[in-house]
Write a protein that holds these residues in place. Structure first.
Motif, PDB file in Angstrom:
ATOM      1  N   UNK A 249      12.577  11.268 -72.726  1.00 57.42           N
ATOM      2  CA  UNK A 249      11.814  10.979 -71.511  1.00 57.42           C
ATOM      3  C   UNK A 249      12.263   9.712 -70.802  1.00 57.42           C
ATOM      4  N   UNK A 250      12.805   8.727 -71.544  1.00 53.81           N
ATOM      5  CA  UNK A 250      13.146   7.505 -70.825  1.00 53.81           C
ATOM      6  C   UNK A 250      13.466   6.310 -71.681  1.00 53.81           C
ATOM      7  N   UNK A 251      14.644   6.250 -72.277  1.00 56.27           N
ATOM      8  CA  UNK A 251      15.037   5.071 -73.045  1.00 56.27           C
ATOM      9  C   UNK A 251      16.377   4.500 -72.581  1.00 56.27           C
ATOM     10  N   UNK A 252      16.987   5.123 -71.620  1.00 57.55           N
ATOM     11  CA  UNK A 252      18.374   4.812 -71.241  1.00 57.55           C
ATOM     12  C   UNK A 252      18.507   3.508 -70.454  1.00 57.55           C
ATOM     13  N   UNK A 253      19.609   2.830 -70.699  1.00 60.31           N
ATOM     14  CA  UNK A 253      20.037   1.665 -69.923  1.00 60.31           C
ATOM     15  C   UNK A 253      21.347   2.043 -69.240  1.00 60.31           C
ATOM     16  N   UNK A 254      21.507   1.665 -67.964  1.00 60.78           N
ATOM     17  CA  UNK A 254      22.709   2.072 -67.232  1.00 60.78           C
ATOM     18  C   UNK A 254      22.955   1.150 -66.049  1.00 60.78           C
ATOM     19  N   UNK A 255      23.922   1.504 -65.220  1.00 65.03           N
ATOM     20  CA  UNK A 255      24.162   0.850 -63.932  1.00 65.03           C
ATOM     21  C   UNK A 255      24.189   1.935 -62.860  1.00 65.03           C
ATOM     22  N   UNK A 256      24.033   1.534 -61.611  1.00 69.23           N
ATOM     23  CA  UNK A 256      24.076   2.510 -60.521  1.00 69.23           C
ATOM     24  C   UNK A 256      25.437   3.201 -60.461  1.00 69.23           C
ATOM     25  N   UNK A 257      26.491   2.453 -60.686  1.00 64.98           N
ATOM     26  CA  UNK A 257      27.839   3.034 -60.631  1.00 64.98           C
ATOM     27  C   UNK A 257      28.050   4.049 -61.739  1.00 64.98           C
ATOM     28  N   UNK A 258      27.580   3.723 -62.946  1.00 67.48           N
ATOM     29  CA  UNK A 258      27.696   4.668 -64.054  1.00 67.48           C
ATOM     30  C   UNK A 258      26.890   5.934 -63.780  1.00 67.48           C
ATOM     31  N   UNK A 259      25.653   5.756 -63.314  1.00 66.25           N
ATOM     32  CA  UNK A 259      24.807   6.916 -63.082  1.00 66.25           C
ATOM     33  C   UNK A 259      25.371   7.784 -61.954  1.00 66.25           C
ATOM     34  N   UNK A 260      26.013   7.148 -60.985  1.00 64.13           N
ATOM     35  CA  UNK A 260      26.641   7.908 -59.902  1.00 64.13           C
ATOM     36  C   UNK A 260      27.783   8.777 -60.437  1.00 64.13           C
ATOM     37  N   UNK A 261      28.462   8.328 -61.477  1.00 63.76           N
ATOM     38  CA  UNK A 261      29.490   9.164 -62.114  1.00 63.76           C
ATOM     39  C   UNK A 261      28.865  10.453 -62.639  1.00 63.76           C
ATOM     40  N   UNK A 262      27.684  10.304 -63.236  1.00 64.67           N
ATOM     41  CA  UNK A 262      26.979  11.460 -63.774  1.00 64.67           C
ATOM     42  C   UNK A 262      26.546  12.410 -62.653  1.00 64.67           C
ATOM     43  N   UNK A 263      26.004  11.854 -61.571  1.00 68.88           N
ATOM     44  CA  UNK A 263      25.551  12.687 -60.452  1.00 68.88           C
ATOM     45  C   UNK A 263      26.734  13.381 -59.775  1.00 68.88           C
ATOM     46  N   UNK A 264      27.825  12.661 -59.601  1.00 71.52           N
ATOM     47  CA  UNK A 264      29.018  13.263 -59.001  1.00 71.52           C
ATOM     48  C   UNK A 264      29.533  14.409 -59.865  1.00 71.52           C
ATOM     49  N   UNK A 265      29.436  14.251 -61.180  1.00 69.94           N
ATOM     50  CA  UNK A 265      29.844  15.307 -62.096  1.00 69.94           C
ATOM     51  C   UNK A 265      29.016  16.571 -61.877  1.00 69.94           C
ATOM     52  N   UNK A 266      27.702  16.391 -61.670  1.00 68.58           N
ATOM     53  CA  UNK A 266      26.838  17.538 -61.377  1.00 68.58           C
ATOM     54  C   UNK A 266      27.180  18.161 -60.032  1.00 68.58           C
ATOM     55  N   UNK A 348      25.190  11.612 -51.801  1.00 70.78           N
ATOM     56  CA  UNK A 348      24.131  11.201 -52.721  1.00 70.78           C
ATOM     57  C   UNK A 348      24.019   9.684 -52.708  1.00 70.78           C
ATOM     58  N   UNK A 349      22.871   9.193 -53.138  1.00 77.23           N
ATOM     59  CA  UNK A 349      22.708   7.750 -53.334  1.00 77.23           C
ATOM     60  C   UNK A 349      21.906   7.524 -54.609  1.00 77.23           C
ATOM     61  N   UNK A 350      22.332   6.523 -55.381  1.00 82.29           N
ATOM     62  CA  UNK A 350      21.646   6.112 -56.601  1.00 82.29           C
ATOM     63  C   UNK A 350      21.125   4.699 -56.382  1.00 82.29           C
ATOM     64  N   UNK A 351      19.828   4.504 -56.641  1.00 74.13           N
ATOM     65  CA  UNK A 351      19.188   3.210 -56.416  1.00 74.13           C
ATOM     66  C   UNK A 351      18.496   2.750 -57.691  1.00 74.13           C
TER      67      UNK A 351
END
Length: 385
Positions: A249-266, A348-351
């Motif tokens: 449900x919610x334990x992750x630590x990340x950065x916007x740039x890293x998470x954008x890699x994940x979204x771009x992959x999708x 897309x935008x990650x904030x």
């Protein structure tokens, strides 16, 4: 020679500055905005709302084209936030966990429509944390991974709101009820069934393949080098989340740039089979509630019918004049995050923010970044301020 070196250095500085000024972001309305103009607009929005810090990453043509950080990661020491500063992702974790689960489905380890009790080693009544679910065994036995990932399992958002019990508040598959408890139960089942922690599985299946080097499902020692504190509306320090155990449900630590890699992959339809990708981003259940959370979650409305607000597997979905979109929010005690993606537009935008004041201006930030006027911010409660 010194003068020549100085001239070359100055020339390089001006070249970089000119390139930054010339960089433009494509928006949903077909226009483009120079990053220098966007920075000025966002500085004004953030300063006016007293948002402590914000990381963002923008995707154009299904790839990250720009990232930037604003404000401070440590107010007391006046230390600026930067693109490598790790932030608490909160419920943005759910999208990653869902993707991870679907990868395990693709590998044959799980079935979306097989009841979750069949994956447990013991009857649910024998797990102290989940024993209350045995009060209605017939209903519990109907719950599937599909229901949990689409928040239609009937489990509550948090047990603390319901006499510290995860017992069902609706019939499985009947209606949308956003549920941290459901995601955490499925995460527990994955760990027990595979014999691996979610932090290990996520690293193997998601973070390493996507080169998300600043991301983990648990707090890592190297995060101490560059992390952000979070701050309440009045500016008081909350602190920083350091989760030692991984939760779906919610334990992750990340950065916007890293998470954008994940979204771009999708957005590029990578990492999953065609079937699982389509299942993830196809409506599984309509969202008819007036709000996603809080007292109004039980009030029905037709306000969101036009956008066909619904939930896929792990992510929210809606339709707009810009085509279909998927989104998710991430709310911690003071950290507030949001992403939205428009696959047909490749935008897309990650904030990620470290401030409780973010929600109040999320609409202005989204419009400034990608001209997004379509995200269901009213349903999320962002416009109630």
């Amino acid at each position: 020679m010194k003068k020549l070196i100085l001239l070359i250095a100055c020339s390089l500085i001006f070249t970089v500055s000119d390139a930054q000024q010339a960089k433009k972001i494509k928006q949903l309305n077909g226009r483009s905005i120079p990053t220098a103009v966007l920075i000025a607009r966002l500085n004004h929005i953030l300063d006016s709302a007293k948002v402590t810090g914000l990381q963002l990453a923008i995707i154009n043509h299904n790839k990250t084209v720009w990232s930037h950080s604003f404000g401070l990661k440590d107010v007391e020491r006046q230390v600026p936030l930067n693109d490598s500063t790790v932030m608490y992702a909160a419920s943005l974790t759910k999208v990653v966990f869902s993707y991870l689960f679907l990868r395990l489905v693709d590998q044959g380890g799980f079935d979306l429509d097989k009841p979750i009790h069949s994956y447990l080693k013991l009857p649910i009544a024998e797990y102290p944390k989940w024993k209350d679910l045995a009060e209605d065994t017939a209903a519990f036995n109907k719950i599937t991974p599909r229901m949990i990932l689409s928040h239609s399992s009937g489990m509550p958002v948090l047990r603390s709101i319901y006499q510290n019990s995860p017992r069902l508040i609706a019939k499985p598959g009947e209606k949308f009820y956003y549920s941290n408890e459901g995601m955490n139960l499925l995460g527990f089942i994955v760990e027990e069934y595979t014999g691996k922690g979610l932090n290990v599985l996520a690293k193997e299946e998601v973070f390493t393949p996507l080169q998300m080097k600043y991301t983990s499902m648990i707090w890592e020692p190297e995060f101490e080098k560059n992390f952000s504190f979070a701050y309440f509306k009045d500016g008081k320090k909350y602190g920083s989340e350091r989760r030692s155990s991984s939760r779906g449900a919610g334990s992750m630590t990340t950065t916007a740039s890293d998470y954008a890699r994940f979204i771009a992959n999708l957005m590029n339809k990578k990492g999953l089979s065609k079937r699982c990708y389509e299942e993830m981003l196809s409506p599984q259940i309509r969202v008819l509630s007036q709000r996603g959370f809080g007292p109004k979650k039980d009030s029905l409305t037709t306000d969101n019918d036009q956008m066909n607000l619904s939930w896929g597997l792990g992510t929210g979905l809606f339709k707009s004049i810009q085509g279909p979109a998927f989104f998710h929010t991430g709310q911690g005690e003071a950290n507030q995050n949001y992403f939205v993606a428009f696959p047909n537009k490749g935008i897309s935008v990650v904030l990620l923010s470290n401030s409780e004041n973010f929600d109040g201006v999320s609409n202005a930030i989204l419009e400034a970044c990608i001209a997004d006027r379509y995200s269901p911010l009213a349903w999320l409660g962002h416009l109630d301020h």
